[in-house]
Design a protein around this motif. Structure first.
Motif, mmCIF file in Angstrom:
data_model
loop_
_atom_site.group_PDB
_atom_site.id
_atom_site.type_symbol
_atom_site.label_atom_id
_atom_site.label_comp_id
_atom_site.label_asym_id
_atom_site.label_seq_id
_atom_site.Cartn_x
_atom_site.Cartn_y
_atom_site.Cartn_z
ATOM 1 N N MET A 1 1.884 -8.311 -4.643
ATOM 2 C CA MET A 1 3.300 -8.004 -4.872
ATOM 3 C C MET A 1 3.709 -6.845 -3.974
ATOM 4 S SD MET A 1 5.205 -7.190 -8.501
ATOM 5 C CE MET A 1 4.699 -8.786 -9.164
ATOM 6 N N ASN A 2 4.810 -7.005 -3.226
ATOM 7 C CA ASN A 2 5.264 -5.966 -2.319
ATOM 8 C C ASN A 2 5.643 -4.697 -3.077
ATOM 9 O OD1 ASN A 2 6.393 -8.628 -0.647
ATOM 10 N ND2 ASN A 2 5.470 -7.027 0.579
ATOM 11 N N LYS A 3 5.179 -3.564 -2.565
ATOM 12 C CA LYS A 3 5.522 -2.287 -3.175
ATOM 13 C C LYS A 3 6.700 -1.666 -2.437
ATOM 14 C CE LYS A 3 1.090 -1.161 -5.288
ATOM 15 N NZ LYS A 3 0.109 -0.110 -5.548
ATOM 16 N N VAL A 4 7.579 -1.021 -3.198
ATOM 17 C CA VAL A 4 8.728 -0.317 -2.650
ATOM 18 C C VAL A 4 8.741 1.086 -3.232
ATOM 19 C CG1 VAL A 4 11.232 -0.273 -2.386
ATOM 20 C CG2 VAL A 4 10.041 -2.478 -2.486
ATOM 21 N N LEU A 5 8.643 2.084 -2.374
ATOM 22 C CA LEU A 5 8.676 3.475 -2.807
ATOM 23 C C LEU A 5 10.119 3.959 -2.827
ATOM 24 C CD1 LEU A 5 7.357 6.183 -3.518
ATOM 25 C CD2 LEU A 5 7.087 6.607 -1.059
ATOM 26 N N ILE A 6 10.584 4.430 -3.982
ATOM 27 C CA ILE A 6 11.932 4.954 -4.144
ATOM 28 C C ILE A 6 11.852 6.471 -4.239
ATOM 29 C CG2 ILE A 6 13.984 4.982 -5.616
ATOM 30 C CD1 ILE A 6 13.043 2.231 -6.697
ATOM 31 N N ILE A 29 7.879 1.995 -6.987
ATOM 32 C CA ILE A 29 7.277 3.274 -7.366
ATOM 33 C C ILE A 29 8.373 4.307 -7.177
ATOM 34 C CG2 ILE A 29 5.430 4.930 -6.894
ATOM 35 C CD1 ILE A 29 4.020 2.556 -5.407
ATOM 36 N N ALA A 30 8.856 4.901 -8.249
ATOM 37 C CA ALA A 30 9.998 5.806 -8.172
ATOM 38 C C ALA A 30 9.550 7.248 -8.352
ATOM 39 C CB ALA A 30 11.039 5.441 -9.227
ATOM 40 N N VAL A 31 9.924 8.099 -7.389
ATOM 41 C CA VAL A 31 9.580 9.523 -7.467
ATOM 42 C C VAL A 31 10.826 10.350 -7.183
ATOM 43 C CG1 VAL A 31 7.182 9.133 -6.796
ATOM 44 C CG2 VAL A 31 8.881 9.644 -5.041
ATOM 45 N N LYS A 38 5.156 11.973 -0.533
ATOM 46 C CA LYS A 38 4.088 12.017 0.477
ATOM 47 C C LYS A 38 2.767 11.535 -0.106
ATOM 48 C CE LYS A 38 6.280 15.802 3.012
ATOM 49 N NZ LYS A 38 6.241 17.247 3.373
ATOM 50 N N ASP A 39 2.509 11.900 -1.348
ATOM 51 C CA ASP A 39 1.280 11.423 -1.998
ATOM 52 C C ASP A 39 1.288 9.906 -2.124
ATOM 53 O OD1 ASP A 39 0.362 14.008 -2.265
ATOM 54 O OD2 ASP A 39 1.085 14.246 -4.328
ATOM 55 N N GLU A 40 2.445 9.336 -2.474
ATOM 56 C CA GLU A 40 2.530 7.887 -2.682
ATOM 57 C C GLU A 40 2.487 7.123 -1.364
ATOM 58 O OE1 GLU A 40 2.230 6.354 -5.397
ATOM 59 O OE2 GLU A 40 2.381 8.070 -6.750
#
Length: 424
Positions: A1-6, A29-31, A38-40
């Motif tokens: 599943m494609n991940k999307v960092l928000i 992934i919401a931060v 940067k960690d994600e």
């Protein structure tokens, strides 16, 4: 599943974006902070996408782009912007920085589609083509007739309707059935990167003027589709109007818009002379909650596409699933229906998808036309409409967002009998 960092400081917008992406088959992934981002990023797999705030108060997008370059990461960054004219936005878009932009006011309309351009489809993510999804309702047949009528003319057209109802597909059908089909077609998003640029009203050849004029040159003799024209800035409206009035380009413009456009014309935030130039004719697309007869056909089409992609037997909705889908208000319309049906297909353990497999996401924006938004002047009409849709008063109460006891009181107030009719 494609991940999307928000990466966004707004908790409500992070929640909204995450909900939209989950329903489209992505893993968000919401931060909130750059440190967490940067960690994600270091954990992201190939094919991931980053969505980051580019507003002056935050500018996470620009900082993250620069940090990625220094660290050797190349994940595409989509910038969330408050407007399209700020110098910070131009900085974000320059030098191979952000790959695209999404206006904060248009997150629900633009986010999933924009992310889909840069993430490889995996698992339940299905990119639909530009054809209209076949269905049998009277409203869909009327739209087909309207497409044919408009296609025989060269009139500019605005297609009105809520987000997620396939307005772009209707616009493309007008082009394909028109005499301009052998000439170029270009599709532009009014709230996106194509209309980024500075405008000096005292200059006839400003940056945004040259850009917009270039689009007309590209499709000379053909068709320009401008999506969500209510998102055009006032300055960009002025440029577009000037080109149409002064240069008379041989280009047909088909625009899409939601109901906010009419309010903007009324309050002066959208130029009325440009509106009437673009709306020489129009097509209105009813929302999914107004055409629930289409739900079963659309779902069946989606399940067929899903089965083909996964190379597995086609699933189907049972009666309980269809009833559950018809009772949902669908603020995201066909786009939301697609996400809901495919999510159910992915998790269902049997060929028959039941109501137990259906999951509705509450992280969706409010819809001004939702039956649950009660207005004393339309309350009676909405009660009857909800009863006709649901077939039972229990179902009507669910659609209206009230308890059955409250609905009984409302029926007495408006003199509505058990058959859903107004008493004499």
């Amino acid at each position: 599943m494609n991940k999307v960092l928000i990466v966004d400081a707004s908790e409500s917008d992070r929640r909204l974006m995450a909900g939209l992406l989950v329903k489209s088959g992505y893993e968000p992934i919401a931060v909130e902070t750059m440190e967490a981002a940067k960690d994600e990023v270091a954990k992201l797999p190939p094919g991931a996408v980053i969505v980051a705030d580019a507003s002056p108060r935050d500018s996470s997008a620009k900082e993250l782009i620069n940090w990625q370059k220094a660290e050797g990461f190349t994940f595409p960054v989509i910038a969330i912007v408050n407007n399209l004219n700020g110098p910070d936005l131009l900085d974000v878009m320059k030098g191979g920085g952000a790959v695209d932009v999404v206006q904060r006011a248009g997150i629900d309309k633009q986010l999933v589609e924009t992310v889909g351009k840069y993430a490889k489809p995996e698992n339940i993510v299905i990119q639909l083509d530009n054809a209209l999804i076949p269905r049998r309702s009277n409203s869909f047949r009327e739209i087909g007739k309207a497409i044919g009528r408009v296609a025989t003319t060269n009139a500019n057209c605005i297609i009105f309707g809520e987000s997620g109802m396939g307005k772009e597909q209707i616009a493309r059908q007008i082009y394909l059935q028109s005499s301009r089909t052998q000439k170029p077609l270009k599709v532009l998003e009014a709230g996106g990167a194509p209309f980024v640029g500075k405008h000096d009203p005292e200059s006839d050849r400003s940056e945004i003027y040259n850009r917009i004029e270039g689009y007309f040159q590209e499709v000379k003799g053909g068709t320009l589709i401008i999506k969500n024209i209510q998102l055009l800035t006032f300055e960009t409206q002025s440029v577009l109007l000037h080109i149409l009035e002064q240069e008379h380009p041989d280009v047909r413009i088909i625009s899409t818009a939601n109901g906010n456009l009419l309010k903007m014309v009324a309050d002066g935030s959208f130029r009325d002379n440009l509106f009437y130039m673009l709306r020489q004719t129009s097509i209105s697309v009813p929302s999914l909650r107004e055409s629930t007869d289409d739900i079963a056909d659309i779902a069946d089409y989606l399940l067929q596409r899903y089965a083909q992609k996964k190379q597995r037997p086609k699933q189907h909705l049972d009666a309980s699933a269809i009833k559950a889908l018809k009772l949902h208000p669908w603020p995201g319309n066909v786009r939301e229906l697609k996400d809901t049906v495919l999510f159910a297909a992915f998790h269902a353990k049997e060929v028959a998808i039941t109501a137990e497999d259906i999951r509705f996401d509450d992280a969706t924006p409010d819809n001004a036309e939702d039956l649950t938004h009660r207005n004393p002047r339309t309350e009676k009409e909405n009660i009857i409409k909800a009863f006709n849709r649901a077939g039972t008063w229990r179902g009507a109460a669910k659609l209206l967002g009230v308890s059955e006891k409250t609905l009984i009181q409302l029926r007495k107030k408006h003199h509505i009998n058990p058959d859903g009719e107004i008493e004499a």
